[in-house]
Scaffold this active site. Structure first.
Site, short mmCIF file in Angstrom:
data_model
loop_
_atom_site.label_atom_id
_atom_site.label_comp_id
_atom_site.label_asym_id
_atom_site.label_seq_id
_atom_site.Cartn_x
_atom_site.Cartn_y
_atom_site.Cartn_z
CB THR A 138 -9.70 2.28 11.13
OG1 THR A 138 -9.86 3.32 12.10
CG2 THR A 138 -10.56 2.58 9.93
CB VAL A 139 -6.70 -1.44 9.33
CG1 VAL A 139 -6.28 -2.58 8.43
CG2 VAL A 139 -6.34 -0.10 8.69
CB VAL A 149 2.88 -0.13 -0.22
CG1 VAL A 149 3.25 1.03 -1.13
CG2 VAL A 149 4.11 -0.66 0.50
N GLY A 158 -2.53 1.48 0.73
CA GLY A 158 -3.87 1.05 1.14
C GLY A 158 -4.55 0.10 0.17
CG ASP A 190 3.21 6.64 6.05
OD1 ASP A 190 2.81 5.70 6.76
OD2 ASP A 190 2.80 6.84 4.89
CE LYS A 231 2.12 4.07 3.42
NZ LYS A 231 1.28 5.29 3.40
#
Lengths: 328, 328
Positions: A13-14, A131, A133, A200, A204
């Site tokens: 996706t990214v 971090v 998005g 997660d 970050k």
């Protein structure tokens, strides 16, 4: 006008978001930076999968092919997990290639080493997308550091957890049901362990700690609690008392120079700036010497938000590079 | 290492904040930019007033003395009102001096001309401090514009009005009492007309419009309403219905390319991102094509927040200058 050749490694996706933005905004990027940006190669898992890519792009499942593509200036990395991402990026830096990563797990652990290595090889590292998005938290902290001092950073940095907590409150469902709902809506991975266990958010937080304080606390001294033990009843009880559960990552530099971090669910009152942050949004509060507190709120994930954060890194690298050429 | 000579014109709260930050953070600035920043001259109203300034600084009430100070690279402007600020800054640009301003009234009207003039003379203009004090809204919009498209900006950009509305709600007092309270606490000027009539928010909105959309709507077509007609009863009624009054400035680019702006009090529901912004804080929501919405919240005014925004502009100008030297 000069041009820049880029490769994208990891085309989920990214990675695809970066590809789309670079192509859709080609003219705008040229105007802003002076450079024409060309995606020359893409590293994928499955080369047989049909993709809507320009035919002159190298599409490969072997990282050597990326390194051997002539004149790559920059690599966008959107792989998940520590390896092989760290090895690939080390090789790229060694070859004098700038890197831009969205990989928080890898960067929390290996970021300090990659940054040192990059400094030595005179290339740049962008990690805005690791971090929160699309929320420009890394750039904002960097800018603040120039003439201010960061005292504390806290925030909601895991969109999946925040979606689940919001869903449990608004729909009155259990953690399990809310997690299923998150998966169904594309807000949770097939294996959501890192998200719901706090891992997660912890990664970050460590990235923010390195940036803001030049160091990380000892990992095992950071309490990391997820949201997976919160019961539907806990949420109801909190709501009745006008509180809300939020999953907050929190790092601060103490007077004695030590750094204290913690990650876990907290109960917040209605006037707390994180009380109202619902759904998959992320929110980060930066406390500084001069500003007091600055809060940034926005989408914590998604193809375009994360992709645009990586493209913003590219612009910044072009500018940094120019600054150094002048000063040296 | 190269050095940069700066002058500060207008030595009130904001000008003094710049002076303090540049001195307190000298080493940090040098490390970040490669430049030693020296404040060489200060323009004041009253030269006889005793000030804690280094003895080698030119202190004057005549702008010619500033222009005649040798080798000034940059001017920080923190005067109030259109003139003589606009004339001074035009003269500075003409002489090849970079300018950094906190003057919203002047910049809303003359910003586009100053920016053109600066481009022609190859100098830079920083105006982060004109909108929302220490909240880095200008830099964030600029960064977003590089690879994204802004659709709408709305926010609370007048801290005085927000303090008064908050005070009326929390203390149950009239507008008049809340205004007196704001004055007593240093949150309102002796003449608060611009703040409570919406004029100040309007200027900021026009500055954002020029930046985000490259243009401003016709001024007379923008509806500007202040908070000075809101009664204590209105606030009580809103609170009882679980709404809150916020003074919001709002600008958007329509599908047909036209720009629509409005400034005035609006009633917001509890889940609106501006509902919880209390006191003198500012909050701005930027809606873009890729990101969705990004919200920034922080101190809208004050010596250090505004001063640090101007120092951040300085860093940015040094970087921009370096980028151009490379590309040209």
């Amino acid at each position: 006008m000069p041009s820049m050749k880029a490769a994208i490694i990891g085309f989920g996706t990214v990675g695809e978001g970066v590809y789309k933005i670079v192509n859709e905004k080609k003219e705008q990027l040229k105007k802003q930076t002076g450079y024409t940006i060309e995606i020359a190669a893409v590293l994928v898992k499955d080369v047989t999968k049909k993709r809507d890519l320009s035919p002159d792009i190298v599409v490969t499942d072997a990282f050597e092919d990326i390194l051997n593509t002539p004149d790559i200036d920059i690599i966008f990395e959107a792989i998940v997990g520590e390896e092989p991402a760290y090895t690939y990026l080390s090789q790229a830096i060694e070859k004098g290639i700038h890197i831009i990563t969205a990989n928080k797990k890898m960067f929390a652990k290996h970021g300090p080493a990659l940054l040192k290595h990059a400094e030595f090889r005179n290339v740049h590292v962008g990690y805005e997308a690791t971090v929160a998005g699309g929320v420009p938290i890394i750039r904002t902290v960097e800018n603040l550091l120039a003439g201010d001092r960061i005292k504390r950073i806290q925030g909601i940095v895991n969109g999946t957890s925040n979606f689940i907590l919001t869903d449990m409150r608004k729909e009155g469902v259990s953690f399990k049901t809310a997690l299923q709902d998150a998966k169904a809506r594309g807000f949770a991975e097939a294996d959501p362990t890192d998200d719901v266990s706090g891992g997660d958010a912890f990664y970050k937080l460590m990235i923010l700690s390195s940036l803001a304080f030049g160091n990380q606390p000892e990992w095992k001294k950071v309490s990391v609690v997820g949201i997976d033990h919160i019961q539907a009843d806990d949420i109801v009880e909190a709501t009745n008392a006008d509180f809300r559960y939020r999953h907050v990552a929190d790092i601060r530099k103490n007077e004695d120079g030590s750094i204290t971090g913690k990650v876990g669910p907290v109960l917040l009152e209605p006037d707390h700036p994180l009380y109202n942050i619902d759904g998959v949004d992320n929110a980060v509060i930066i406390e500084t010497e001069y500003l007091g507190a600055l809060t940034l709120i926005g989408p914590g994930a998604g193809m375009y938000p994360t992709g645009s954060a990586m493209v913003a890194d590219l612009l910044h690298i072009i500018r940094q590079q120019a600054t150094e050429l002048i000063l040296n």
